[in-house]
Design a protein around this motif. Structure first.
Motif, mmCIF file in Angstrom:
data_model
loop_
_atom_site.group_PDB
_atom_site.id
_atom_site.type_symbol
_atom_site.label_atom_id
_atom_site.label_comp_id
_atom_site.label_asym_id
_atom_site.label_seq_id
_atom_site.Cartn_x
_atom_site.Cartn_y
_atom_site.Cartn_z
ATOM 1 N N VAL A 1 0.841 -1.192 0.000
ATOM 2 C CA VAL A 1 0.000 0.000 0.000
ATOM 3 C C VAL A 1 0.879 1.246 0.000
ATOM 4 O O VAL A 1 1.983 1.247 0.546
ATOM 5 N N VAL B 1 0.854 5.057 1.359
ATOM 6 C CA VAL B 1 0.160 5.818 2.397
ATOM 7 C C VAL B 1 0.524 7.288 2.277
ATOM 8 O O VAL B 1 1.695 7.638 2.089
ATOM 9 N N TRP C 1 -3.252 -2.708 12.082
ATOM 10 C CA TRP C 1 -3.324 -1.511 11.233
ATOM 11 C C TRP C 1 -4.352 -1.747 10.135
ATOM 12 O O TRP C 1 -4.557 -2.888 9.689
ATOM 13 N N ASN C 2 -5.035 -0.690 9.693
ATOM 14 C CA ASN C 2 -5.947 -0.852 8.569
ATOM 15 C C ASN C 2 -5.994 0.411 7.718
ATOM 16 O O ASN C 2 -5.613 1.501 8.176
ATOM 17 N N ASN C 3 -6.474 0.262 6.495
ATOM 18 C CA ASN C 3 -6.457 1.355 5.518
ATOM 19 C C ASN C 3 -7.784 2.103 5.435
ATOM 20 O O ASN C 3 -8.007 2.877 4.502
ATOM 21 N N ASN C 4 -8.679 1.874 6.394
ATOM 22 C CA ASN C 4 -9.995 2.515 6.443
ATOM 23 C C ASN C 4 -10.863 2.184 5.235
ATOM 24 O O ASN C 4 -11.812 2.899 4.930
ATOM 25 N N ASP D 1 -10.030 2.506 2.194
ATOM 26 C CA ASP D 1 -9.834 3.545 1.185
ATOM 27 C C ASP D 1 -9.731 2.975 -0.224
ATOM 28 O O ASP D 1 -8.953 2.054 -0.482
ATOM 29 N N TRP E 1 0.827 -4.587 4.344
ATOM 30 C CA TRP E 1 -0.623 -4.664 4.186
ATOM 31 C C TRP E 1 -0.943 -5.782 3.205
ATOM 32 O O TRP E 1 -0.564 -5.720 2.034
ATOM 33 N N ASN F 1 -8.152 -6.244 0.302
ATOM 34 C CA ASN F 1 -8.879 -5.273 -0.511
ATOM 35 C C ASN F 1 -9.984 -5.911 -1.359
ATOM 36 O O ASN F 1 -10.854 -5.211 -1.878
ATOM 37 N N CYS G 1 -3.745 4.791 0.386
ATOM 38 C CA CYS G 1 -4.471 5.024 1.634
ATOM 39 C C CYS G 1 -4.162 6.435 2.127
ATOM 40 O O CYS G 1 -3.012 6.759 2.399
ATOM 41 N N PRO H 1 -4.700 6.289 7.223
ATOM 42 C CA PRO H 1 -4.127 5.180 7.996
ATOM 43 C C PRO H 1 -4.633 5.181 9.433
ATOM 44 O O PRO H 1 -4.755 6.227 10.064
#
Length: 539
Positions: free
Chosen positions: A123, A125, A338-341, A343, A418, A423, A457, A460
């Motif tokens: 990913v 960021v 952790w995550n990428n919301n 996005d 990630w 996804n 992303c 974050p």
């Protein structure tokens, strides 16, 4: 010579993150040339000046706490000539953080600009830099999640009713957020916003305007030609030159500094945090100039340390502290979750009308919360490079916090990983939603087309989450006086919404508890203990 300077600056860029961050080891040549070290003591120290850090600074000041804020980026005071920030068409180093290219791959001079692009594993960021953190570069969207989705992320011990009635409204008031006014929305500049509203309604999906942290009177001045067009050009990624955005340096941070108890030090990159033998913490950092060169090394000590360097900065800083033994009692989950919301960015083309308006910040949202694949929300983004019949949209989904950071001792570096397969469900849900939107468009000559990507992303979250590394108020487990008050604390996506509003509301909730229980109560106990010792000595 230029290449050598850039390589030296890359040491900083590769390890400095949103608000503040890490740097290379003390043995690196760039640090052996630094000036003499300075030492300073403060009661509270905050790393980062974004949403969590700015709120912490104001609330600490209001509680009478002497506070120091370390921010890696520079100040960006709005200039009357409309040339504070870089623009999209003639970019320069102000658009990128210590990099020869910016977000759009344009060549720029190496400078401490407002937006960093971090190429991590799986990913890319984006992270803001400057006094005000991510508020300098975000789209100013103030978007509150619904109760149902909120509890798919946060524990039931956090009352949604309390958030809805106290903390969200508190932030909303400070940011002076409101939807696009009708007179502004009707202008040609907001054609894409109107198109998305119409498209969503025709598709039978809930569609509305969101609150935006924008001074609409300044946008009207842009429309009348009294200020240089900046919001109208959709240039929020690099900062809005007209001053239309109500960024944190104009509210929370401004009020904090006005108390006389808060000092903000820009261009200070944190390199290490550690626990003091008796009580409190030591923070080491490097002061840099606007070209990324180290001016001097500094050391600060504090009783209370607040990490607000954003998900990327805080997570990497804590993991490195655990691995290097400066904070060895951190929980094993540090750097996890952790995550990428969720996005995603969608590029729409072949739309039936010449959708060319680029006004911003944009605030129309289409919500497909009942999507059988995954709840989805999407909003239009300004597309400064797009032609007629195109539209770009930010798309958010409920994603699982499967990202994690690792520390490489040989390079003294921390890397985010990630798993891209996370996804897949999000992309499928997004495509279902856009198929619904595209299918509502009828034209005899064109067929709408939408391409969706989850490679970037801008939101974050996680890495030091509540319930695993911290308690629900941001107190770092096993460490008294150490707190996380930014996006790293969030245990999942912010429920199909842009995260800044929820991060800020959670930070308000955390600070209220921390000040009441950890600071005021301890001060009272110390005063009472001192008085008891005085009475005993007197008698």
């Amino acid at each position: 010579m230029v290449n050598n300077l850039y390589r030296r600056r890359r040491f900083i860029q590769g390890a400095a993150f949103f608000g503040a961050g890490l740097a290379v080891s003390a043995g690196s040549p760039i640090y052996r040339t630094s000036a003499t070290s300075n030492y300073e003591d403060t009661e509270a120290l905050i790393i980062g000046s974004g949403f969590g850090g700015s709120i912490a600074s104001l609330r600490l000041a209001q509680a009478g706490i002497q506070t120091l804020v370390l921010e890696r980026g520079r100040r960006w005071n709005i200039r009357s000539d409309g040339n504070t920030f870089a623009d999209f068409r003639n970019p320069d180093g102000r658009s990128a953080w210590l990099s020869p290219t910016n977000l759009f791959g344009q060549s720029v001079d190496v400078y401490t600009g407002v937006l960093e692009t971090l190429n991590e594993d799986g990913v890319t960021v984006l992270a803001g830099a400057g006094v005000g953190g991510g508020s300098l570069v975000y789209n100013a969207i103030i978007y509150q999640p619904i109760r149902e989705l909120f509890y798919r992320v946060f524990p039931r011990s956090i009352s949604y009713k309390e958030m809805d009635e106290i903390y969200y409204p508190r932030v909303l008031s400070m940011l002076r957020a409101a939807p696009i006014p009708d007179d502004v929305l009707k202008t040609d500049y907001y054609e894409t916003t109107r198109f998305l509203l119409e498209n969503g309604k025709k598709a039978g999906l809930p569609t509305r305007l969101l609150d935006l942290a924008v001074d609409w009177d300044i946008v009207r001045q842009e429309i009348r030609g009294e200020k240089i067009p900046s919001a109208l050009q959709g240039e929020h990624w690099f900062g809005i030159n007209s001053g239309a955005k109500n960024s944190l340096d104009r509210n929370y941070l401004l009020q904090a500094e006005q108390t006389g108890l808060v000092k903000i030090l820009p261009l200070h990159i944190v390199t290490e945090i550690s626990e003091l033998p008796r009580r409190g913490y030591r923070v080491k950092c490097h002061e840099i100039d606007e070209r990324g060169e180290v001016i001097q090394s500094k050391t600060f000590t504090c009783r209370y340390l607040f990490l607000a360097a954003g998900s990327m900065g805080t997570s990497k800083l804590l993991l490195k502290a655990k691995e290097k033994g400066t904070l060895p009692r951190l929980k094993p989950s540090v750097g996890q979750n952790w995550n990428n919301n969720g996005d995603m960015v969608a590029q729409r083309s072949n739309l039936p009308k010449p959708v060319i308006g680029r006004g911003g910040p944009s605030g129309a949202v289409v919500e497909n919360i009942n999507n059988t694949q995954n709840p989805i929300s999407l909003m239009n983004l300004e597309d400064w490079s797009g032609g007629p019949g195109t539209q770009r949209c930010l798309t958010l989904a409920m994603t699982k916090p499967k990202g994690f950071f690792t520390y490489d001792r040989s390079t003294d570096d921390v890397k985010l990983h990630w798993p891209e397969q996370e996804n897949r469900d999000n992309l499928l849900a997004a495509k279902v939603t856009y198929t619904t939107l595209d299918g509502s468009i009828t034209t005899p000559t064109t067929t709408p087309k939408t391409d969706v990507s989850a490679s970037i992303c801008a939101h974050p979250l996680g890495g030091a989450v509540m319930g695993k590394v911290c308690d629900q108020y941001g107190r770092v487990l096993n460490y008294q006086g150490l707190y996380v008050v930014d996006g790293a604390l969030i245990p999942g996506p912010t429920a199909c919404t842009n995260p800044s509003f929820t991060i800020a509301a959670i930070a308000e909730r955390c600070m209220e508890k921390i000040i009441a229980e950890d600071i005021h109560n301890k001060r009272y106990a110390l005063q009472r203990n001192d008085h008891s010792q005085f009475v005993a000595a007197r008698d």
